[in-house]
Design a protein around this motif. Structure first.
Motif, PDB file in Angstrom:
ATOM      1  N   ALA A 250     -14.104  -4.730  -1.878  1.00  0.00           N
ATOM      2  CA  ALA A 250     -14.676  -3.540  -1.881  1.00  0.00           C
ATOM      3  C   ALA A 250     -14.075  -2.648  -0.978  1.00  0.00           C
ATOM      4  CB  ALA A 250     -16.292  -3.431  -1.544  1.00  0.00           C
ATOM      5  N   ASN A 251     -14.344  -1.263  -1.024  1.00  0.00           N
ATOM      6  CA  ASN A 251     -13.564  -0.290   0.203  1.00  0.00           C
ATOM      7  C   ASN A 251     -14.459  -0.357   1.470  1.00  0.00           C
ATOM      8  OD1 ASN A 251     -11.587   0.902  -1.745  1.00  0.00           O
ATOM      9  ND2 ASN A 251     -13.180   2.327  -2.364  1.00  0.00           N
ATOM     10  N   PRO A 252     -13.353  -0.258   2.463  1.00  0.00           N
ATOM     11  CA  PRO A 252     -14.330  -0.547   3.505  1.00  0.00           C
ATOM     12  C   PRO A 252     -15.220   0.587   3.907  1.00  0.00           C
ATOM     13  CG  PRO A 252     -11.942  -0.228   3.960  1.00  0.00           C
ATOM     14  CD  PRO A 252     -12.294  -0.049   2.438  1.00  0.00           C
ATOM     15  N   PRO A 253     -16.498   0.319   4.435  1.00  0.00           N
ATOM     16  CA  PRO A 253     -17.700   1.238   4.710  1.00  0.00           C
ATOM     17  C   PRO A 253     -17.266   2.443   5.499  1.00  0.00           C
ATOM     18  CG  PRO A 253     -17.988  -0.644   6.160  1.00  0.00           C
ATOM     19  CD  PRO A 253     -16.724  -1.126   5.158  1.00  0.00           C
TER      20      PRO A 253
ATOM     21  N   ARG B  42       0.939  -1.069  -0.071  1.00  0.00           N
ATOM     22  CA  ARG B  42      -0.041   0.175  -0.077  1.00  0.00           C
ATOM     23  C   ARG B  42       0.818   1.269  -0.088  1.00  0.00           C
ATOM     24  NH1 ARG B  42      -2.544  -0.745   5.656  1.00  0.00           N
ATOM     25  NH2 ARG B  42      -0.743  -0.909   6.838  1.00  0.00           N
ATOM     26  N   GLU B  43       1.925   1.121   0.629  1.00  0.00           N
ATOM     27  CA  GLU B  43       2.918   2.426   0.418  1.00  0.00           C
ATOM     28  C   GLU B  43       3.446   2.771  -0.840  1.00  0.00           C
ATOM     29  OE1 GLU B  43       3.235   4.484   3.008  1.00  0.00           O
ATOM     30  OE2 GLU B  43       2.179   3.523   4.051  1.00  0.00           O
ATOM     31  N   HIS B  44       3.874   1.508  -1.799  1.00  0.00           N
ATOM     32  CA  HIS B  44       4.177   1.832  -2.994  1.00  0.00           C
ATOM     33  C   HIS B  44       3.323   1.450  -4.038  1.00  0.00           C
ATOM     34  CE1 HIS B  44       8.197   2.505  -1.123  1.00  0.00           C
ATOM     35  NE2 HIS B  44       7.912   1.285  -0.405  1.00  0.00           N
ATOM     36  N   ASP B  45       1.782   1.791  -3.938  1.00  0.00           N
ATOM     37  CA  ASP B  45       0.920   1.373  -4.647  1.00  0.00           C
ATOM     38  C   ASP B  45       1.192   1.845  -6.201  1.00  0.00           C
ATOM     39  OD1 ASP B  45      -1.395   0.569  -5.951  1.00  0.00           O
ATOM     40  OD2 ASP B  45      -2.698   2.178  -4.834  1.00  0.00           O
ATOM     41  N   ASP B  46       1.116   1.000  -7.046  1.00  0.00           N
ATOM     42  CA  ASP B  46       1.342   1.515  -8.635  1.00  0.00           C
ATOM     43  C   ASP B  46       0.215   1.443  -9.414  1.00  0.00           C
ATOM     44  OD1 ASP B  46       0.874  -1.219  -8.569  1.00  0.00           O
ATOM     45  OD2 ASP B  46       2.780  -1.786  -9.445  1.00  0.00           O
ATOM     46  N   GLY B  47      -0.802   1.547  -8.579  1.00  0.00           N
ATOM     47  CA  GLY B  47      -2.268   1.887  -9.305  1.00  0.00           C
ATOM     48  C   GLY B  47      -2.811   0.314  -9.392  1.00  0.00           C
ATOM     49  N   ARG B  48      -2.437  -0.931  -9.057  1.00  0.00           N
ATOM     50  CA  ARG B  48      -2.930  -2.048  -8.955  1.00  0.00           C
ATOM     51  C   ARG B  48      -3.689  -2.363  -7.720  1.00  0.00           C
ATOM     52  NH1 ARG B  48       2.024  -6.172 -10.363  1.00  0.00           N
ATOM     53  NH2 ARG B  48       2.896  -4.371  -9.069  1.00  0.00           N
ATOM     54  N   GLY B  49      -3.817  -1.607  -6.791  1.00  0.00           N
ATOM     55  CA  GLY B  49      -4.616  -1.618  -5.493  1.00  0.00           C
ATOM     56  C   GLY B  49      -4.364  -2.880  -4.631  1.00  0.00           C
ATOM     57  N   ILE B  50      -3.182  -3.466  -4.626  1.00  0.00           N
ATOM     58  CA  ILE B  50      -2.637  -4.608  -3.912  1.00  0.00           C
ATOM     59  C   ILE B  50      -2.653  -4.215  -2.379  1.00  0.00           C
ATOM     60  CG2 ILE B  50      -0.972  -6.281  -3.349  1.00  0.00           C
ATOM     61  CD1 ILE B  50      -0.225  -6.192  -6.379  1.00  0.00           C
ATOM     62  N   ASP B  51      -3.081  -5.029  -1.637  1.00  0.00           N
ATOM     63  CA  ASP B  51      -3.257  -4.510  -0.125  1.00  0.00           C
ATOM     64  C   ASP B  51      -2.704  -5.858   0.494  1.00  0.00           C
ATOM     65  OD1 ASP B  51      -3.395  -3.130   2.202  1.00  0.00           O
ATOM     66  OD2 ASP B  51      -5.675  -2.693   2.042  1.00  0.00           O
ATOM     67  N   SER B  52      -2.512  -5.985   1.724  1.00  0.00           N
ATOM     68  CA  SER B  52      -1.905  -6.920   2.827  1.00  0.00           C
ATOM     69  C   SER B  52      -2.505  -6.986   3.857  1.00  0.00           C
ATOM     70  CB  SER B  52      -0.377  -6.909   2.994  1.00  0.00           C
ATOM     71  OG  SER B  52      -0.234  -5.786   3.656  1.00  0.00           O
ATOM     72  N   CYS B  53      -2.864  -8.151   4.379  1.00  0.00           N
ATOM     73  CA  CYS B  53      -3.498  -8.233   5.901  1.00  0.00           C
ATOM     74  C   CYS B  53      -2.784  -9.415   6.394  1.00  0.00           C
ATOM     75  CB  CYS B  53      -4.834  -8.764   5.361  1.00  0.00           C
ATOM     76  SG  CYS B  53      -5.963  -8.772   7.003  1.00  0.00           S
ATOM     77  N   PRO B  54      -2.334  -9.047   7.991  1.00  0.00           N
ATOM     78  CA  PRO B  54      -1.747 -10.285   8.800  1.00  0.00           C
ATOM     79  C   PRO B  54      -2.797 -11.245   9.123  1.00  0.00           C
ATOM     80  CG  PRO B  54      -2.116  -8.254   9.752  1.00  0.00           C
ATOM     81  CD  PRO B  54      -2.392  -7.868   8.577  1.00  0.00           C
ATOM     82  N   ILE B  55      -2.550 -12.596   9.144  1.00  0.00           N
ATOM     83  CA  ILE B  55      -3.576 -13.590   9.586  1.00  0.00           C
ATOM     84  C   ILE B  55      -3.076 -14.133  10.819  1.00  0.00           C
ATOM     85  CG2 ILE B  55      -4.361 -15.920   8.691  1.00  0.00           C
ATOM     86  CD1 ILE B  55      -3.632 -15.200   6.109  1.00  0.00           C
ATOM     87  N   GLU B  56      -3.765 -13.949  11.694  1.00  0.00           N
ATOM     88  CA  GLU B  56      -3.628 -14.429  13.167  1.00  0.00           C
ATOM     89  C   GLU B  56      -4.446 -15.792  13.374  1.00  0.00           C
ATOM     90  OE1 GLU B  56      -4.100 -11.314  16.215  1.00  0.00           O
ATOM     91  OE2 GLU B  56      -3.181  -9.794  14.710  1.00  0.00           O
TER      92      GLU B  56
END
Length: 78
Positions: A60-63, A11-25
């Motif tokens: 989808a974007n968060p509400p 997300r810090e180096h977003d190149d327009g592809r909209g890739i995000d990350s999420c830790p799994i606990e």
């Protein structure tokens, strides 16, 4: 350090592809390592699993917008 780099990089180096990350606990380490051994031939005696991170595109974007309390709201110096 590598964990934080992988977690925040997309997300810090977003190149327009909209890739995000999420830790799994709360994953089952033994079952996940068995899968890595059986399906991907990874030597889990040498390479142990300590955390998991999912990468992808949001459906989808968060509400609600993200909110974070300010540093000075949670830290005090005495």
């Amino acid at each position: 350090m590598g964990f934080k780099t992988n977690l925040y990089s997309p997300r810090e180096h977003d190149d327009g592809r909209g890739i995000d990350s999420c830790p799994i606990e709360g994953f089952y380490q033994e079952k996940a390592e068995a899968l890595l051994r059986e399906k991907f031939d990874i030597n889990t005696d040498k390479y142990g699993l300590s955390f998991m991170v999912a990468f992808g595109n949001r459906k989808a974007n968060p509400p609600h917008p993200k909110s974070r309390r300010g540093f000075n709201d949670i830290v005090s110096w005495k």
